[in-house]
Design an enzyme around this catalytic site. Sequence first.
Site, PDB file in Angstrom:
ATOM      1  N   PHE A   1      20.414  31.459-101.400  1.00 38.70           N
ATOM      2  CA  PHE A   1      19.434  30.450-100.978  1.00 38.70           C
ATOM      3  C   PHE A   1      20.162  29.305-100.256  1.00 38.70           C
ATOM      4  O   PHE A   1      21.208  28.852-100.711  1.00 38.70           O
ATOM      5  CB  PHE A   1      18.691  29.930-102.212  1.00 38.70           C
ATOM      6  CG  PHE A   1      17.478  29.101-101.894  1.00 38.70           C
ATOM      7  CD1 PHE A   1      16.254  29.703-101.641  1.00 38.70           C
ATOM      8  CD2 PHE A   1      17.560  27.722-101.847  1.00 38.70           C
ATOM      9  CE1 PHE A   1      15.133  28.942-101.344  1.00 38.70           C
ATOM     10  CE2 PHE A   1      16.439  26.952-101.552  1.00 38.70           C
ATOM     11  CZ  PHE A   1      15.228  27.559-101.304  1.00 38.70           C
TER      12      PHE A   1
ATOM     13  N   ASP B   1      21.625  30.238-110.785  1.00 43.38           N
ATOM     14  CA  ASP B   1      20.410  29.626-110.276  1.00 43.38           C
ATOM     15  C   ASP B   1      19.241  30.519-110.687  1.00 43.38           C
ATOM     16  O   ASP B   1      19.160  31.682-110.271  1.00 43.38           O
ATOM     17  CB  ASP B   1      20.479  29.471-108.753  1.00 43.38           C
ATOM     18  CG  ASP B   1      19.341  28.604-108.226  1.00 43.38           C
ATOM     19  OD1 ASP B   1      18.242  28.655-108.817  1.00 43.38           O
ATOM     20  OD2 ASP B   1      19.548  27.879-107.240  1.00 43.38           O
TER      21      ASP B   1
ATOM     22  N   TYR C   1       8.680  24.543-109.934  1.00 43.58           N
ATOM     23  CA  TYR C   1       7.411  24.571-109.179  1.00 43.58           C
ATOM     24  C   TYR C   1       7.063  25.959-108.665  1.00 43.58           C
ATOM     25  O   TYR C   1       6.060  26.141-108.015  1.00 43.58           O
ATOM     26  CB  TYR C   1       7.445  23.564-108.022  1.00 43.58           C
ATOM     27  CG  TYR C   1       8.649  23.680-107.115  1.00 43.58           C
ATOM     28  CD1 TYR C   1       8.713  24.653-106.136  1.00 43.58           C
ATOM     29  CD2 TYR C   1       9.731  22.819-107.268  1.00 43.58           C
ATOM     30  CE1 TYR C   1       9.817  24.769-105.315  1.00 43.58           C
ATOM     31  CE2 TYR C   1      10.847  22.924-106.452  1.00 43.58           C
ATOM     32  CZ  TYR C   1      10.890  23.905-105.473  1.00 43.58           C
ATOM     33  OH  TYR C   1      11.989  24.020-104.678  1.00 43.58           O
ATOM     34  N   LYS C   2       7.921  26.952-108.934  1.00 52.58           N
ATOM     35  CA  LYS C   2       7.621  28.326-108.518  1.00 52.58           C
ATOM     36  C   LYS C   2       6.816  28.985-109.627  1.00 52.58           C
ATOM     37  O   LYS C   2       5.690  28.582-109.883  1.00 52.58           O
ATOM     38  CB  LYS C   2       8.922  29.036-108.174  1.00 52.58           C
ATOM     39  CG  LYS C   2       9.543  28.426-106.908  1.00 52.58           C
ATOM     40  CD  LYS C   2      10.935  28.906-106.593  1.00 52.58           C
ATOM     41  CE  LYS C   2      11.402  28.225-105.295  1.00 52.58           C
ATOM     42  NZ  LYS C   2      12.847  28.248-105.143  1.00 52.58           N
TER      43      LYS C   2
ATOM     44  N   ARG D   1       7.227  38.112 -97.825  1.00 46.31           N
ATOM     45  CA  ARG D   1       7.354  38.111 -99.295  1.00 46.31           C
ATOM     46  C   ARG D   1       5.980  38.004 -99.931  1.00 46.31           C
ATOM     47  O   ARG D   1       5.146  37.195 -99.517  1.00 46.31           O
ATOM     48  CB  ARG D   1       8.180  36.917 -99.775  1.00 46.31           C
ATOM     49  CG  ARG D   1       9.604  36.893 -99.296  1.00 46.31           C
ATOM     50  CD  ARG D   1      10.406  35.843-100.067  1.00 46.31           C
ATOM     51  NE  ARG D   1       9.771  34.521-100.029  1.00 46.31           N
ATOM     52  CZ  ARG D   1      10.232  33.462-100.692  1.00 46.31           C
ATOM     53  NH1 ARG D   1      11.302  33.570-101.472  1.00 46.31           N
ATOM     54  NH2 ARG D   1       9.630  32.292-100.595  1.00 46.31           N
TER      55      ARG D   1
HETATM   56  C1  LIG Z   1      13.527  27.269-104.671  1.00 49.04           C
HETATM   57  C2  LIG Z   1      14.988  27.305-104.849  1.00 49.04           C
HETATM   58  C3  LIG Z   1      15.728  26.116-104.851  1.00 49.04           C
HETATM   59  C4  LIG Z   1      15.030  24.811-104.641  1.00 49.04           C
HETATM   60  O1  LIG Z   1      15.854  23.692-104.640  1.00 49.04           O
HETATM   61  P1  LIG Z   1      15.152  22.253-104.692  1.00 49.04           P
HETATM   62  O2  LIG Z   1      16.273  21.322-104.818  1.00 49.04           O
HETATM   63  O3  LIG Z   1      14.248  22.254-105.887  1.00 49.04           O
HETATM   64  O4  LIG Z   1      14.358  22.071-103.444  1.00 49.04           O
HETATM   65  C5  LIG Z   1      17.096  26.204-105.043  1.00 49.04           C
HETATM   66  N1  LIG Z   1      17.697  27.404-105.211  1.00 49.04           N
HETATM   67  C6  LIG Z   1      16.994  28.569-105.214  1.00 49.04           C
HETATM   68  C7  LIG Z   1      17.706  29.860-105.443  1.00 49.04           C
HETATM   69  C8  LIG Z   1      15.632  28.543-105.021  1.00 49.04           C
HETATM   70  O5  LIG Z   1      14.930  29.684-105.015  1.00 49.04           O
END
Ligand SMILES: *Cc1c(COP(=O)(O)O)cnc(C)c1O
Length: 392
Positions: free
Chosen positions: A125, A188, A213-214, A363
Site C-alpha cells: 500500500f 499492517d 474505517y474499512k 475490486r
Molecule cells: C487503508 C490502508 C491504510 C490507510 O492509512 P491511513 O493513514 O489511515 O490513511 C494504510 N495501509 C494499508 C495497507 C491500507 O489498506
Amino acid sequence: MDRSDAEELDRADELAPFRERFVIDDPDLVYANGNSLGRLPRETVERVADVLTHHWGSRLARSWDDGWLDEAQRVGDVLAAGVLGARPGEVLVCDSTTVNLYKLAVAALDARPDRRSVVVASHEFPTDRYVLQGLAQQRGLALQWDGEPDRDTALCVRSLVDYRTGARADLAARTAADRAAGALTVWDLSHAAGVVPVELDAAGVDLAVGCTYKYLCAGPGAPAFLYVRTELQQQLQSPIWGWFGQRHQFAMGPAYDPQPDIRRFHAGTSPIVGIAAVDVSAALVAEAGIDRMRAKSTALTSLAIDRFDAWLAPLGFTLATPRDPNQRGGHVSVCRADGAELCARARDEEQLITDFRPPDMVRLGFPPLDTRFVDVWDAMERLSRVSRPAPG
Ligand SMILES: *Cc1c(COP(=O)(O)O)cnc(C)c1O
C-alpha cells in the site's frame, strides 16, 4: 446455479439480521466497496450524538475525568478481545494508520541500531512504502523491495491482506521467519481487521497497525489502532514525545518520561468522537463473532469467484484473488484493461459501487455483516452487463 440459490443462502444465513444494524437508505444500490469505506452502523449515529450532546455538551471538560483520558486504551482493549486476538493493554486507538506505522517503524529501527536495511513489498500500500522511503532516506537505510530479511535487516513491513489482490499472508509463519533473521515485523492489518480472524498473540506478532474505517466501519478519518506485544513495550519508544504518552501527564513537568505501558505510544489528545465510533464497531464484531463472520465472508467470496468463472472470465477478465479461501481476505479483484471505465459505468448505469486500482483492477469488497448473497450475485451480474460488447 441461479439467483434463487443466492436467496436460499441468505435465508440460511444466521448473520443476516445484522444487515439491519446499518444505515441502508437505497435498496437498489449494490455497495461492494466496504473494504474501502465500511457502512455506517445505526448505533454509531446514536452513540456519537450522545458523546456530543451529553458528554461534550453537558459535562464539558469534566468529561476528561469521567473517562475520556482512558478511552484510547479502553476501546483498544475491546478491539484486542473481539477483533485482534490480543491481550488487554496491548492495543491503543489513536492517530492514523500512517502515523502509527511511522511511530512503530521508528521504534523498531531504534531497537536494531546496527542493522541497516528494511524489507517491504514493491506492491505494498502506497502510504506504507512512502513512510519507509522517507525513513530510509532520512536515516541512510537500504530499502529491500520484496526481499527476504537477512542479517542486516532491522525491520519488515507486511500487510496481512494485500489491498490489491486480497491475498492473505500466513501471519504466524511469516512472523517466525522474519524473527529468525533477527528482524522486527510491523504488520499492517488494514484490509484484515474486522473480516479475518487475527490472532496476534497466538501468532507471536510483535507490532501491528491498522485502520478502522474499512471493515471496521468507524467512518472516514476514524482513529486507527496500534498493537505492541506486552513484552516489548518497555523496550520500545515512540519517536513522537507527546504529552499523552507522558507518565505524569498533568504534572506538566520539564522532562519527558514515557508511560511504562502501551500508553507511551500516544502522542496528543485523543479523538474522542472517532473513538466512540470504533467502540461501536468493535462491539458489533464481537457480538457477531469474527469466526462466524469469516465463514460467511469466505462463502461470499466463493460465490463471487463462481460467478467470475460463469460471467466474467468469458468476457476477458482475469482473477487476481487466490482461489483457495484460506489464502484470501474479504474482497475479490478482477482485471481487464478497461477496468477504470467499467467501474465508472457500473456506478453510473448499474448502481454498483466498486473501486478501481491501476492499471486494470476492479475490486469488489463484501463485508459479511451488511452484504447478502444476492448482493454478490447482483454485483457480479451488473459488472458483467457493463462489460459486454455493445450490440451491433
Ligand atoms: C487503508 C490502508 C491504510 C490507510 O492509512 P491511513 O493513514 O489511515 O490513511 C494504510 N495501509 C494499508 C495497507 C491500507 O489498506
